[in-house]
Design a protein around this motif. Structure first.
Motif, PDB file in Angstrom:
ATOM      1  N   ASN A 189       0.824  -1.204   0.000  1.00  0.00           N
ATOM      2  CA  ASN A 189       0.000   0.000   0.000  1.00  0.00           C
ATOM      3  C   ASN A 189       0.859   1.256   0.000  1.00  0.00           C
ATOM      4  O   ASN A 189       0.498   2.266  -0.617  1.00  0.00           O
ATOM      5  N   ASP A 247       1.970   4.426  -3.601  1.00  0.00           N
ATOM      6  CA  ASP A 247       1.755   5.862  -3.428  1.00  0.00           C
ATOM      7  C   ASP A 247       2.880   6.610  -4.152  1.00  0.00           C
ATOM      8  O   ASP A 247       4.050   6.440  -3.820  1.00  0.00           O
ATOM      9  N   ILE A 282      -1.755   3.757   5.596  1.00  0.00           N
ATOM     10  CA  ILE A 282      -2.392   5.050   5.305  1.00  0.00           C
ATOM     11  C   ILE A 282      -2.171   6.031   6.441  1.00  0.00           C
ATOM     12  O   ILE A 282      -1.836   7.208   6.221  1.00  0.00           O
ATOM     13  N   ARG A 308       1.334   7.396   6.410  1.00  0.00           N
ATOM     14  CA  ARG A 308       1.558   8.452   5.418  1.00  0.00           C
ATOM     15  C   ARG A 308       0.912   9.764   5.843  1.00  0.00           C
ATOM     16  O   ARG A 308       1.390  10.837   5.474  1.00  0.00           O
ATOM     17  N   GLU A 334      -9.083   6.536   1.170  1.00  0.00           N
ATOM     18  CA  GLU A 334      -7.911   5.813   0.676  1.00  0.00           C
ATOM     19  C   GLU A 334      -8.114   4.303   0.765  1.00  0.00           C
ATOM     20  O   GLU A 334      -7.620   3.550  -0.088  1.00  0.00           O
TER      21      GLU A 334
END
Length: 399
Positions: free
Chosen positions: A18, A22, A344, A347, A377
């Motif tokens: 994941n 990005d 997520i 980040r 997301e």
């Protein structure tokens, strides 16, 4: 952004993927003390989108100096470690002055130990966010806050979550999708909330039928209620609340027998002159039956329910998902819903979206627009939740 991930078991590789996809992430490093497991994760990930960003490092997080030196070169660290190792990860992040997110929380640490860790984090001027998986803790508590803040008064809260195999097989109709090689079973009692107070109840009690569309009949049973939620103003007047785990029907009855036999005890007993914990024996004996084998598929079932009052009328909200494994990428559903969530949130910190100092549970800092971002997301990654509203409206009052 540069992200360091601790742990290459079921969750770590999904989190790494994941992060890799990005565009704003330039480097993802996956660490583990198990070199063979790390190599397998690298072989799986390096051919995927963003695989050129990935590297691996053999690391024992208990080597505080080595862990801190490595962490210092990253914008954020994501822990996908067994609970017993989480404190070591936090201490290394403190030494490196690098923010840390963990999928779980250190449930082996007492209140004094948690207070000491919190002081160290605050002194280092970093943020540590615990419980950033699906739950519990995780989206269970985050969604509870999300729903509660829609009401004027919250009366009841029920958080239900669990991972089950798509095709159940005896003896337990269960496959391990978290916790490595150990069965997620505990001997201790559970707790619920009655009229604003915690009450102790037998773990695995309260089993009841629960239905999920596309899956069918399952059961859920009582686990520990996260008592820290009661410190939040919106939950201080709860009349009834519970946290439950979901399995295929019959699981609670089978596990209760094991509990009553003493097989969940971690207190060693002597067998032929050797001290051994019954739970350790149980884990070894059961593992061949509960290991996720190649090609087996899992389902994550999730439902948070909040009841209360809005604008003077009864209101109920349901926040749900039925998520299945990804056959194309080869990630279990539990890895997707848990690992993606942690990646997520990591980040968010690296981008500067989450600005805080201290050690927090996820629902304390992931709410409002940040929770909306998390859901957006996750949906982009194929993990989608639904919101259902049930309300009572008076009739015959307009002409």
């Amino acid at each position: 952004m540069k992200i360091l991930i601790l742990g290459s078991g079921l969750m770590g590789p999904a989190a790494a993927y994941n992060a890799m996809i990005d565009p704003d992430v330039s480097r993802v490093t996956l660490c583990d003390v198990d070199e063979q497991q790390l190599d397998a994760a690298q072989a799986k990930l390096e051919g995927m989108q963003g695989g050129e960003k990935l590297d691996t490092v053999v690391l024992d997080v208990r080597d505080a100096d080595a862990a801190a030196r490595l962490m210092a070169d990253y914008d954020v660290v994501l822990g996908a470690l067994p609970p017993v190792l989480i404190p070591a990860g936090i201490r290394a992040a403190v030494a490196a002055k690098t923010p840390l997110v963990d999928l779980y929380f250190p449930d082996t640490v007492d209140a004094a130990g948690m207070a000491a860790l919190r002081q160290q984090v605050e002194a280092a001027g970093i943020v540590v966010v615990l419980g950033c998986g699906i739950g519990s803790p995780g989206i269970t508590e985050m969604s509870a806050r999300y729903l509660a803040e829609k009401l004027d008064r919250v009366d009841e809260l029920y958080m239900r979550c669990g991972g089950i195999p798509e095709n159940p097989k005896p003896p337990l109709d269960y496959k391990i999708v978290f916790c490595g090689r150990e069965m997620p079973l505990e001997e201790s009692d559970a707790s619920i909330v009655e009229n604003g107070r915690l009450e102790i109840v037998p773990r695995y009690s309260g089993a009841r039928s629960i239905f999920f569309s596309g899956v069918g009949e399952c059961e859920d049973w009582l686990e520990d209620f996260p008592d820290w939620l009661l410190d939040m103003d919106i939950f201080k007047n709860l009349k009834h609340a519970a946290h439950t785990t979901i399995r295929w029907p019959g699981y609670a009855a089978k596990v209760t027998v094991l509990k009553e036999m003493g097989m969940l005890s971690k207190k060693p007993v002597e067998v032929d002159g050797v001290q051994v914990a019954p739970k350790s024996v149980l884990d070894v004996v059961l593992y061949p039956h509960v290991k996720m084998e190649e090609g087996e598929r899992d389902i994550t079932l999730f439902r948070t329910e909040v009841k209360g009052e809005k604008d003077g009328q009864p209101r109920k909200y349901l926040f749900e998902t039925v998520d299945r494994c990804d056959d194309v990428l080869g990630f279990t559903s539990m890895a997707r819903t848990t690992g993606f969530t942690g990646a997520i949130v990591s980040r968010m910190i690296a981008r500067g979206d989450l600005k805080a100092t201290g050690m927090f549970m996820s629902e304390q800092v992931i709410f409002g627009p940040l929770f909306d971002t998390l859901l957006s997301e996750l949906a982009a990654a194929g993990v989608r939740f639904t919101l259902t509203t049930e309300k009572v409206e008076p009739l015959g009052l307009t002409r």
